[in-house]
Design a protein around this motif. Structure first.
Motif, PDB file in Angstrom:
ATOM      1  N   ASN A   1      10.697 -29.088 -33.810  1.00 59.53           N
ATOM      2  CA  ASN A   1       9.718 -28.513 -34.170  1.00 59.53           C
ATOM      3  C   ASN A   1       8.233 -29.294 -33.851  1.00 59.53           C
ATOM      4  N   LEU A   2       8.290 -30.518 -33.869  1.00 61.90           N
ATOM      5  CA  LEU A   2       7.191 -31.306 -33.376  1.00 61.90           C
ATOM      6  C   LEU A   2       6.834 -31.554 -32.017  1.00 61.90           C
ATOM      7  N   LYS A   3       7.482 -30.874 -31.181  1.00 61.20           N
ATOM      8  CA  LYS A   3       7.410 -30.970 -29.783  1.00 61.20           C
ATOM      9  C   LYS A   3       5.822 -30.734 -29.388  1.00 61.20           C
ATOM     10  N   GLY A   4       5.170 -31.412 -28.685  1.00 60.15           N
ATOM     11  CA  GLY A   4       3.812 -31.264 -28.291  1.00 60.15           C
ATOM     12  C   GLY A   4       2.740 -31.805 -29.017  1.00 60.15           C
ATOM     13  N   HIS A   5       3.117 -32.171 -30.346  1.00 52.87           N
ATOM     14  CA  HIS A   5       2.299 -32.369 -31.252  1.00 52.87           C
ATOM     15  C   HIS A   5       2.043 -34.085 -31.280  1.00 52.87           C
ATOM     16  N   PRO A   6       0.735 -34.219 -30.923  1.00 58.14           N
ATOM     17  CA  PRO A   6       0.078 -35.464 -31.070  1.00 58.14           C
ATOM     18  C   PRO A   6       0.126 -35.956 -32.407  1.00 58.14           C
ATOM     19  N   ILE A   7       0.300 -37.350 -32.725  1.00 53.28           N
ATOM     20  CA  ILE A   7       0.169 -37.773 -34.249  1.00 53.28           C
ATOM     21  C   ILE A   7      -1.148 -37.727 -34.614  1.00 53.28           C
ATOM     22  N   GLY A   8      -2.016 -37.954 -33.775  1.00 52.25           N
ATOM     23  CA  GLY A   8      -3.588 -37.765 -34.086  1.00 52.25           C
ATOM     24  C   GLY A   8      -3.884 -36.297 -34.756  1.00 52.25           C
ATOM     25  N   ASN A   9      -3.281 -35.122 -34.028  1.00 53.51           N
ATOM     26  CA  ASN A   9      -3.669 -33.928 -34.472  1.00 53.51           C
ATOM     27  C   ASN A   9      -3.294 -33.668 -35.893  1.00 53.51           C
ATOM     28  N   LEU A  10      -2.052 -34.339 -36.126  1.00 53.55           N
ATOM     29  CA  LEU A  10      -1.240 -34.064 -37.433  1.00 53.55           C
ATOM     30  C   LEU A  10      -2.159 -34.788 -38.495  1.00 53.55           C
ATOM     31  N   LEU A  11      -2.542 -36.165 -38.167  1.00 56.70           N
ATOM     32  CA  LEU A  11      -3.553 -36.966 -38.876  1.00 56.70           C
ATOM     33  C   LEU A  11      -4.793 -36.190 -39.470  1.00 56.70           C
ATOM     34  N   ILE A  12      -5.522 -35.603 -38.493  1.00 56.05           N
ATOM     35  CA  ILE A  12      -6.618 -34.846 -38.761  1.00 56.05           C
ATOM     36  C   ILE A  12      -6.109 -33.650 -39.800  1.00 56.05           C
ATOM     37  N   ALA A  13      -5.072 -32.922 -39.315  1.00 56.08           N
ATOM     38  CA  ALA A  13      -4.597 -31.941 -40.459  1.00 56.08           C
ATOM     39  C   ALA A  13      -4.193 -32.239 -41.702  1.00 56.08           C
ATOM     40  N   ALA A  14      -3.756 -33.352 -41.881  1.00 58.59           N
ATOM     41  CA  ALA A  14      -3.386 -33.990 -43.203  1.00 58.59           C
ATOM     42  C   ALA A  14      -4.696 -34.491 -43.916  1.00 58.59           C
ATOM     43  N   LEU A  15      -5.566 -35.157 -42.967  1.00 54.93           N
ATOM     44  CA  LEU A  15      -6.608 -35.497 -43.808  1.00 54.93           C
ATOM     45  C   LEU A  15      -7.651 -34.241 -44.317  1.00 54.93           C
ATOM     46  N   THR A  16      -7.525 -33.230 -43.391  1.00 55.83           N
ATOM     47  CA  THR A  16      -8.151 -31.860 -43.695  1.00 55.83           C
ATOM     48  C   THR A  16      -7.782 -31.458 -45.053  1.00 55.83           C
ATOM     49  N   GLN A  17      -6.477 -31.534 -45.207  1.00 56.97           N
ATOM     50  CA  GLN A  17      -5.846 -31.111 -46.405  1.00 56.97           C
ATOM     51  C   GLN A  17      -6.048 -32.024 -47.613  1.00 56.97           C
TER      52      GLN A  17
END
Length: 556
Positions: free
Chosen positions: A311-327
Motif C-alpha cells: 500500500n505504500l508503493k510509490g510513497h517517499p518517506i519525506g511525503n509521509l513525514l510532511i503529512a504526519a507533521l501537518t496532522q
C-alpha cells in the motif's frame, strides 16, 4: 545581513595550543594509561600517535590510542582524559601576534563571544593566563562533563544577544566542529589555518568554510568587506524537478535562497496524500528541502527513500513525514518549518499557498481539464494532438502565505523556472497576491526557459511562446532576462525526444526578445544525469552552469 557578532574558538585560534599544551597533555595521558594497564608500552603508544597525527585525524588522540590498542575500557580512558585535562597549566602559553589589538579593534563594531570546550577550570586558567578575561562580551565554556553540544552553545550565544544566525561570524580551526556547526546554523564561517587540523580536507559541503585566514590580523578587513557585500536575496518560483536542482546549484554562492513552490501537483504520492488528508501536495516541497539540507546525510537520504511495494508503493518517506507533521501541527506551513529545522536547510522553502487547490486548464476547443493529472495526461501517447491550452485558473481562491509575499517584496532576483510552464510556474502566479507582488517587486526577473517542449502543455512552443504566456499572466515586458541553452543537442537524444513528440525549444526567426536573451551551455553531461522516478530524464539543466549564469547577471 551585516555581521554584528563574532564567535571565536580558543585553542589554536587565539594561541598556539598544538605545539605547547597539546603535546604535554598527550604525554601525561599516555603515562597515566600505561600505568593503568594499557596493552601497550609507552614507546608503542607514542609510535602509534606519531603515525596517527600524520593522517587526517578527526577523533581525540587519546581515544585513538584506546581504539587501536583496545579493549576500550572506560576506566583506562578516564585515567587518560583526567591526566590530559588537569586544571593546572604546566607550560607557558601566549597569544598569537596582534590578537589583543585585533580583538580590541573589533570590539568597537562587533559583539565578541568566546566559546571553548574542555574542563571548565582548565579553560578558565587558559583564558586568565592569556589575558583574555575581559576581552569578550560573553565567554561560554562547554565543560566536557556537561555534555552540551557546541551547537547549543552557539545558539545560546545568538539568543543572548538576540541575533539571527546570519548576523554572526564563526572563527575557528576545526572544520568538523566549529566550522561545520556554523555552516549548518547559517552563520558566516572563517577558518584559521593553524594547528593539528590545518591540513584536514573537507569531506562534506558544510565542512567548507566561507572564508580562510592565516592570521587573526586579517579579520577586520575581511569583515569590513563582507559587510559591504550583503547577501543577495534570490527567490526561485516553480516546482517539479527543475527548481530543486537550481536551488542546489545556487547554494554555494553568497545568497539568501527562497523556493516558492507550486501546490497543484495531483499525481503519484502527492495526489494520494492530498486526497487522503485534504492537504497541499508535499512532493515538490520535499525535493527542495532535500536540495537545501545540510544536516545528517542519512536523514536526507531517508527523506527521499521511496517504498516499492504494498500500500505504500510509490510513497517517499519525506511525503509521509510532511503529512504526519501537518496532522501533528494542524498546519501545512508549520509542518514544512519543522522539517526544515530538522534537516537544517540552507535557505527557505515555502508553498505558494497552504490551500489544497488544483490547476484547471481550458483548451482552445472549449474543453476544461480539472487538475494537473488531466493536463499532463501521462497515459495518453497522443496528448500532443490535443487542442492547445488557452487559459488556466485555480479550482478555488488560494491565499498566498505572508512569508511568500514578503520574500518576493525583498528579493534582489526572482527566477521563474525551470519547470512546466503552466503546471509548475504559472500555477504559482495564480495564487492570490503573487502576481501583484512580482509585478511590484524591484527585483531582477529572470526566466529559465525549458530545454524541450512538453507535449501536454507546450507542444511546438518557441521561446517567444513561453515568454508570451508568462507575461500574459504577469505583465508585458516584465522579464528582464531569458536564459536559453546555446549548443547542439546530442543526435542520439533527438530520436527519443521525437518519439515522445517533444523537441528542443527554439528561438523564432523573428523573435521580439533578442535583447533579453542570455545564452549558455546549460545541458548536464549525460553521465551526470539523475534518475527521476517515473519521468523521462533525457535532457536536464546543469544546476552549476545555470547558477553561474544567473549569478553573472546579478554582477556578483
Amino acid at each position: 545581513m551585516p555581521i554584528e557578532a563574532i564567535i571565536f574558538d580558543l585553542d589554536d585560534t587565539l594561541y598556539d595550543c598544538t605545539n605547547t599544551l597539546t603535546q604535554a597533555a598527550i604525554e601525561r595521558a599516555l603515562d597515566a594509561m600505561v600505568d593503568a594497564g594499557l596493552k601497550a608500552s609507552l614507546q608503542e603508544a607514542k609510535h602509534f600517535l606519531k603515525t596517527y597525527q600524520q593522517t587526517e585525524k578527526r577523533i581525540h588522540p587519546i581515544e585513538a590510542v584506546m581504539n587501536y590498542f583496545g579493549p576500550n575500557k572506560e576506566c583506562l580512558l578516564d585515567h587518560g582524559m583526567s591526566a590530559y585535562n588537569i586544571p593546572a597549566i604546566d607550560r607557558d602559553i601566549s597569544l598569537f601576534p596582534d590578537v589583543l589589538d585585533t580583538l580590541t579593534h573589533l570590539r568597537n563594531d562587533y559583539k565578541l563571544i568566546l566559546v571553548t570546550t574542555g574542563v571548565r577550570e582548565r579553560q578558565r586558567n587558559k583564558i586568565r593566563l592569556l589575558g583574555l578575561s575581559n576581552a569578550f562580551d560573553c565567554i561560554l565554556i562547554d565543560d566536557v562533563s556537561d555534555k552540551l553540544s557546541k551547537r547549543e552553545r552557539f545558539l545560546a550565544a545568538a539568543t543572548n544577544f538576540n541575533l539571527a544566525p546570519d548576523k554572526i561570524a564563526v572563527v575557528g580551526d576545526r572544520i568538523f566542529s566549529e566550522i561545520k556547526i556554523g555552516n549548518q546554523l547559517g552563520m558566516t564561517t572563517i577558518r584559521f589555518h593553524h594547528g593539528a587540523y590545518r591540513s584536514l580536507k573537507p569531506s562534506k559541503d558544510w565542512e567548507t568554510a566561507d572564508h580562510n585566514i592565516n592570521a587573526l590580523s586579517e579579520l577586520p578587513a575581511l569583515l569590513t568587506s563582507l559587510n559591504k557585500r550583503v547577501r543577495k536575496k534570490i527567490v526561485v518560483v516553480g516546482g517539479g524537478t527543475g527548481v530543486p536542482a537550481l536551488l542546489k546549484g545556487l547554494r554555494p554562492y553568497h545568497t539568501e535562497l527562497t523556493g516558492i513552490i507550486a501546490v497543484t501537483d495531483a499525481g503519484r504520492s502527492s495526489g494520494r496524500l492530498r486526497n487522503l488528508f485534504d492537504m497541499a501536495p508535499p512532493g515538490d516541497i520535499r525535493n527542495c528541502l532535500a536540495a537545501l539540507a545540510t544536516g545528517d546525510d542519512t536523514l536526507t537520504a531517508l527523506l527521499q527513500y521511496r517504498f516499492d511495494r504494498g500500500n505504500l508503493k510509490g510513497h517517499p518517506i519525506g511525503n509521509l513525514l510532511i503529512a504526519a507533521l501537518t496532522q501533528m501541527t494542524g498546519s501545512f506551513n508549520k509542518a514544512i518549518e519543522e522539517l526544515s529545522r530538522l534537516l537544517q536547510i540552507d535557505g527557505t522553502v515555502l508553498p505558494s499557498s497552504p490551500a489544497n487547490v488544483h490547476i484547471q486548464a481550458q483548451l482552445k476547443d472549449g474543453q476544461w481539464l480539472d487538475n494537473e493529472c488531466d493536463i499532463v495526461a501521462s497515459d495518453n501517447p497522443n496528448v500532443h494532438e490535443r487542442s492547445p491550452i488557452q487559459h488556466i485558473r485555480l479550482s478555488e481562491a488560494a491565499p498566498a502565505s505572508p512569508a511568500v509575499l514578503l520574500a518576493i517584496q525583498e528579493a534582489d532576483a526572482i527566477v521563474l523556472g525551470p519547470g512546466g510552464l503552466y503546471t509548475s510556474i504559472l500555477s504559482n502566479v495564480l495564487v492570490d497576491g503573487v502576481k501583484e507582488a512580482i509585478c511590484n517587486s524591484k527585483a531582477k526577473k529572470i526566466y529559465v526557459c525549458n530545454l524541450v517542449t512538453q507535449p501536454c502543455q507546450t507542444h511546438q512552443y518557441t521561446v517567444d511562446d513561453h515568454v508570451q504566456a508568462i507575461e500574459h499572466y504577469l505583465s508585458e515586458n516584465i522579464i528582464d532576462a531569458i536564459l536559453i541553452h546555446k549548443g547542439d543537442v546530442p543526435d542520439h537524444l533527438l530520436a527519443p525526444l521525437e518519439k515522445q513528440h517533444a523537441s528542443p525549444v527554439l528561438i523564432s526567426d523573428n523573435s521580439s526578445n533578442t535583447s533579453r536573451l542570455c545564452f549558455g551551455d546549460l545541458i548536464k553531461q549525460e553521465d551526470e544525469v539523475e534518475e527521476l522516478w517515473e519521468k523521462q530524464n533525457l535532457l536536464q539543466h546543469d544546476p552549476d552552469k545555470l547558477a553561474e549564469l544567473i549569478m553573472s547577471l546579478l554582477a556578483y
